[in-house]
Scaffold this active site. Structure first.
Site, mmCIF file in Angstrom:
data_model
loop_
_atom_site.group_PDB
_atom_site.id
_atom_site.type_symbol
_atom_site.label_atom_id
_atom_site.label_comp_id
_atom_site.label_asym_id
_atom_site.label_seq_id
_atom_site.Cartn_x
_atom_site.Cartn_y
_atom_site.Cartn_z
ATOM 1 N N HIS A 74 65.303 31.206 28.177
ATOM 2 C CA HIS A 74 65.080 30.499 27.273
ATOM 3 C C HIS A 74 64.785 31.224 25.805
ATOM 4 O O HIS A 74 65.616 30.178 24.895
ATOM 5 C CB HIS A 74 64.029 29.284 27.375
ATOM 6 C CG HIS A 74 65.675 28.241 28.746
ATOM 7 N ND1 HIS A 74 65.032 26.543 28.121
ATOM 8 C CD2 HIS A 74 65.554 28.733 29.442
ATOM 9 C CE1 HIS A 74 66.017 26.512 29.610
ATOM 10 N NE2 HIS A 74 66.255 27.581 30.023
ATOM 11 N N VAL A 78 68.259 32.230 22.797
ATOM 12 C CA VAL A 78 68.853 31.466 21.114
ATOM 13 C C VAL A 78 67.459 32.650 20.134
ATOM 14 O O VAL A 78 66.728 33.198 20.265
ATOM 15 C CB VAL A 78 67.514 30.568 21.378
ATOM 16 C CG1 VAL A 78 67.534 29.429 20.317
ATOM 17 C CG2 VAL A 78 67.899 29.693 22.336
ATOM 18 N N GLY A 80 67.914 35.493 20.165
ATOM 19 C CA GLY A 80 67.251 37.007 20.461
ATOM 20 C C GLY A 80 66.300 36.792 21.548
ATOM 21 O O GLY A 80 65.414 35.377 21.630
ATOM 22 N N ASP A 82 62.862 37.162 21.240
ATOM 23 C CA ASP A 82 62.627 37.442 19.543
ATOM 24 C C ASP A 82 60.884 35.881 19.922
ATOM 25 O O ASP A 82 60.535 35.723 19.039
ATOM 26 C CB ASP A 82 62.598 37.297 18.736
ATOM 27 C CG ASP A 82 63.659 35.381 18.826
ATOM 28 O OD1 ASP A 82 62.980 34.779 19.978
ATOM 29 O OD2 ASP A 82 63.798 35.346 17.229
ATOM 30 N N SER A 84 61.144 33.008 19.514
ATOM 31 C CA SER A 84 60.761 31.549 19.380
ATOM 32 C C SER A 84 60.327 30.827 20.412
ATOM 33 O O SER A 84 60.220 29.649 19.668
ATOM 34 C CB SER A 84 62.181 31.776 18.048
ATOM 35 O OG SER A 84 63.479 31.985 19.658
ATOM 36 N N PRO A 171 72.817 26.688 28.167
ATOM 37 C CA PRO A 171 73.340 26.093 28.978
ATOM 38 C C PRO A 171 72.860 24.590 29.318
ATOM 39 O O PRO A 171 71.947 24.352 29.368
ATOM 40 C CB PRO A 171 73.715 26.953 30.348
ATOM 41 C CG PRO A 171 72.228 27.401 30.347
ATOM 42 C CD PRO A 171 71.977 27.619 29.240
ATOM 43 N N HIS A 201 67.271 30.447 40.302
ATOM 44 C CA HIS A 201 67.349 29.482 41.190
ATOM 45 C C HIS A 201 67.127 29.331 41.872
ATOM 46 O O HIS A 201 66.736 28.531 43.156
ATOM 47 C CB HIS A 201 68.735 28.748 40.997
ATOM 48 C CG HIS A 201 68.436 27.928 39.153
ATOM 49 N ND1 HIS A 201 69.413 27.141 38.939
ATOM 50 C CD2 HIS A 201 68.491 28.159 38.266
ATOM 51 C CE1 HIS A 201 69.638 26.911 38.098
ATOM 52 N NE2 HIS A 201 68.619 27.280 37.413
ATOM 53 N N ASP A 257 64.786 35.048 47.204
ATOM 54 C CA ASP A 257 65.310 35.449 48.008
ATOM 55 C C ASP A 257 67.031 35.778 47.694
ATOM 56 O O ASP A 257 67.365 34.951 46.991
ATOM 57 C CB ASP A 257 65.014 35.188 49.578
ATOM 58 C CG ASP A 257 64.321 33.394 50.012
ATOM 59 O OD1 ASP A 257 65.913 32.794 49.130
ATOM 60 O OD2 ASP A 257 64.351 33.447 50.216
HETATM 61 C C1 HEM Z 1 73.507 28.792 34.187
HETATM 62 C C2 HEM Z 1 73.717 28.489 34.042
HETATM 63 C C3 HEM Z 1 72.178 27.407 33.930
HETATM 64 C C4 HEM Z 1 71.294 26.272 33.497
HETATM 65 C C5 HEM Z 1 72.605 24.830 33.559
HETATM 66 C C6 HEM Z 1 70.485 26.584 34.474
HETATM 67 C C7 HEM Z 1 70.144 24.951 34.251
HETATM 68 C C8 HEM Z 1 68.905 24.827 34.644
HETATM 69 C C9 HEM Z 1 67.977 23.104 34.703
HETATM 70 C C10 HEM Z 1 68.705 21.675 34.337
HETATM 71 C C11 HEM Z 1 66.461 23.162 35.727
HETATM 72 C C12 HEM Z 1 65.753 22.353 36.364
HETATM 73 C C13 HEM Z 1 65.045 21.364 34.913
HETATM 74 C C14 HEM Z 1 64.323 20.406 34.604
HETATM 75 O O1 HEM Z 1 63.664 19.906 35.288
HETATM 76 O O2 HEM Z 1 64.659 19.971 33.764
HETATM 77 C C15 HEM Z 1 66.618 24.712 35.506
HETATM 78 C C16 HEM Z 1 65.554 25.184 35.934
HETATM 79 C C17 HEM Z 1 65.191 26.877 36.639
HETATM 80 N N1 HEM Z 1 65.997 27.295 36.047
HETATM 81 FE FE1 HEM Z 1 68.267 27.494 35.328
HETATM 82 N N2 HEM Z 1 69.494 27.379 34.739
HETATM 83 C C18 HEM Z 1 70.692 27.627 34.364
HETATM 84 C C19 HEM Z 1 70.341 29.684 34.926
HETATM 85 C C20 HEM Z 1 69.507 30.144 34.419
HETATM 86 C C21 HEM Z 1 69.150 31.412 34.876
HETATM 87 C C22 HEM Z 1 70.250 32.325 33.798
HETATM 88 C C23 HEM Z 1 67.351 31.731 34.618
HETATM 89 C C24 HEM Z 1 66.707 32.956 34.879
HETATM 90 C C25 HEM Z 1 67.140 33.927 34.683
HETATM 91 C C26 HEM Z 1 66.918 30.849 35.474
HETATM 92 C C27 HEM Z 1 66.227 29.769 35.583
HETATM 93 C C28 HEM Z 1 64.968 28.631 36.109
HETATM 94 C C29 HEM Z 1 64.391 28.538 36.941
HETATM 95 C C30 HEM Z 1 63.590 29.301 37.618
HETATM 96 C C31 HEM Z 1 64.129 26.636 37.121
HETATM 97 C C32 HEM Z 1 63.217 26.115 37.536
HETATM 98 C C33 HEM Z 1 61.495 26.380 36.484
HETATM 99 C C34 HEM Z 1 60.227 26.124 36.960
HETATM 100 O O3 HEM Z 1 60.153 25.751 38.440
HETATM 101 O O4 HEM Z 1 59.522 25.907 36.169
HETATM 102 N N3 HEM Z 1 68.151 29.471 35.032
HETATM 103 N N4 HEM Z 1 67.419 25.772 34.499
#
Ligand code: HEM
Ligand SMILES: *[C@@H]1O[C@H](CO)[C@@H](O)[C@H](O)[C@H]1NC(C)=O
Ligand SMILES: *[C@@H]1O[C@H](CO)[C@@H](O)[C@H](O)[C@H]1NC(C)=O
Ligand SMILES: *[C@@H]1O[C@H](CO)[C@@H](O)[C@H](O)[C@H]1NC(C)=O
Length: 329
Positions: A74, A78, A80, A82, A84, A171, A201, A257
């Site tokens: 995140h 946004v 880059g 940085d 922010s 996203p 995820h 994993d």
């Molecule tokens: C492809 C587009 C992506 C979407 C739409 C997306 C969306 C989300 C959403 C909706 C959540 C849950 C947030 C909530 O509780 O409201 C989440 C959690 C998470 N996302 Fe993504 N995500 C994306 C890509 C990524 C990427 C690229 C990463 C990291 C490289 C990432 C890492 C994570 C992690 C690790 C969690 C769990 C965080 C926690 O338990 O604190 N996500 N994401």
């Protein structure tokens, strides 16, 4: 002689050598680049100090590994990488923390504060918050059993945040596959890199509000039993249920994993942006490959995280090194 020096030294020299040379390199039109040895002389124990704080935080709460990886994502999407994302609301800052995609779900700010103050004790004003976030994400992956990689350093911190950009460039759960590919593409990341990064995820939790619509729709891209189990802890249209959590990878929520991809083959993606990666579209074969080959996934994930960390860094004399990550000095 001077010309020879500035030509023979790569931009990597910045931060390691005299200010004179730095200025020459910059004035020769060469852009400063990140380097893994950036703090070698100015703060030799920086990485170890950060690692100690991150390790303790994950030992206290395993989910923190997920939260720290997400924080870097995140940040980088946004303006880059940085830092922010770390700026709090102030008269001159409208914090990105409250953008819809991060509000009430992005976490880990206190861990970064803790790492920052630990580093400030030995080398005040040297190590940027943006670099701390990048290092913390790498350490988090490693401590969760995932891949490690060499983090490039030398990012500087912004003096601004932009909630409008956060809202438009991060996203959202409603995005289609093509929209996701285009969002990542605008950051220089390919569809394959997007699928690899989505493999983050494999860790962490989501609030009910983010998957509610998917679980209550009558749709063919979800396993019926899985949907029914998720509905039990996520009431329809109940604001009270919005904060209930479900694991993004229910099989091994705290281990890095490739079960995330195996779940997608069974139509057990929690979020719509998870399942769209394997729903008859052009990323199906990548999901299939990662589900079969954990090593390929982990290697691609590490490379993609390095590319994520390369997005539009502030370097050289751009930006600042914040003393406290939450506010501009
Ligand atoms: C492809 C587009 C992506 C979407 C739409 C997306 C969306 C989300 C959403 C909706 C959540 C849950 C947030 C909530 O509780 O409201 C989440 C959690 C998470 N996302 Fe993504 N995500 C994306 C890509 C990524 C990427 C690229 C990463 C990291 C490289 C990432 C890492 C994570 C992690 C690790 C969690 C769990 C965080 C926690 O338990 O604190 N996500 N994401
Ligand atoms: C963020 O969440 C809080 C608490 O739910 C809410 O009051 C606030 O309006 C949200 N902020 C934005 C900008 O949506
Ligand atoms: C946020 O970014 C947009 C697009 O680059 C720009 O127009 C706007 O002025 C920025 N807002 C702030 C507060 O910097
Ligand atoms: C779901 O949709 C299918 C076909 O679109 C329909 O036959 C079925 O009755 C619907 N089920 C529910 C619970 O609405």
């Amino acid at each position: 002689m001077v010309a020879v020096v500035s030509n023979s030294l790569s931009c990597l020299a910045i931060g390691r050598v005299a200010v004179m040379v730095t200025l020459l390199v910059l004035s020769s039109g060469c852009q400063a680049q990140l380097s893994s040895t950036f703090y070698e002389h100015t703060c030799p124990h920086a990485l170890k100090t950060i690692r100690t704080v991150v390790r303790a935080a994950i030992a206290r709460e395993r989910r923190m590994a997920a939260s720290l990886i997400r924080l870097h994502f995140h940040d980088c999407f946004v303006q880059g990488c940085d830092a922010s994302i770390l700026l709090d609301d102030s008269p001159s800052i409208e914090s990105e923390k409250f953008a819809k995609q991060s509000n009430n779900s992005l976490r880990g700010y206190e861990v970064i504060d803790e790492a920052k103050s630990a580093v400030e004790k030995t080398c005040p004003g040297v190590v940027s918050c943006a670099d701390i976030v990048a290092v913390a994400a790498r350490d988090a992956s490693k401590y969760a059993g995932g891949p490690s990689w060499t983090v490039k350093l030398g990012r500087r911190d912004s003096t601004t945040a932009n909630i409008t950009l956060a809202t438009s460039q991060l996203p959202r759960v409603a995005n289609s596959l093509e929209e996701l590919i285009s969002l990542f593409g605008s950051k220089g990341l390919s569809a394959r890199e997007m699928v690899a990064l989505s493999g983050a995820h494999t860790l962490g939790q989501s609030r009910c509000v983010a998957f509610q619509a998917r679980m209550y729709g009558n749709r063919s891209d979800i396993d019926a039993e899985f949907a029914s189990a998720r509905r039990r802890n996520c009431p329809p249209l109940a604001p009270d249920g919005d904060g209930n959590l479900a694991p993004l990878d229910p099989v091994t929520p705290n281990s890095f994993d490739n079960n995330y991809f195996k779940n997608l083959l069974k139509k057990k993606g929690l979020l719509q942006p998870d399942q769209v990666l394997f729903n008859g579209g052009r990323t199906d074969n990548i999901v299939l490959e990662y589900s079969r080959n954990r090593l390929v996934f982990e290697s691609d994930f590490a490379s993609a995280m390095i590319k994520l960390g390369d997005i539009e860094p502030l370097t050289g004399s751009a930006g600042i090194v914040r003393k406290i990550c939450r506010r501009v000095n």
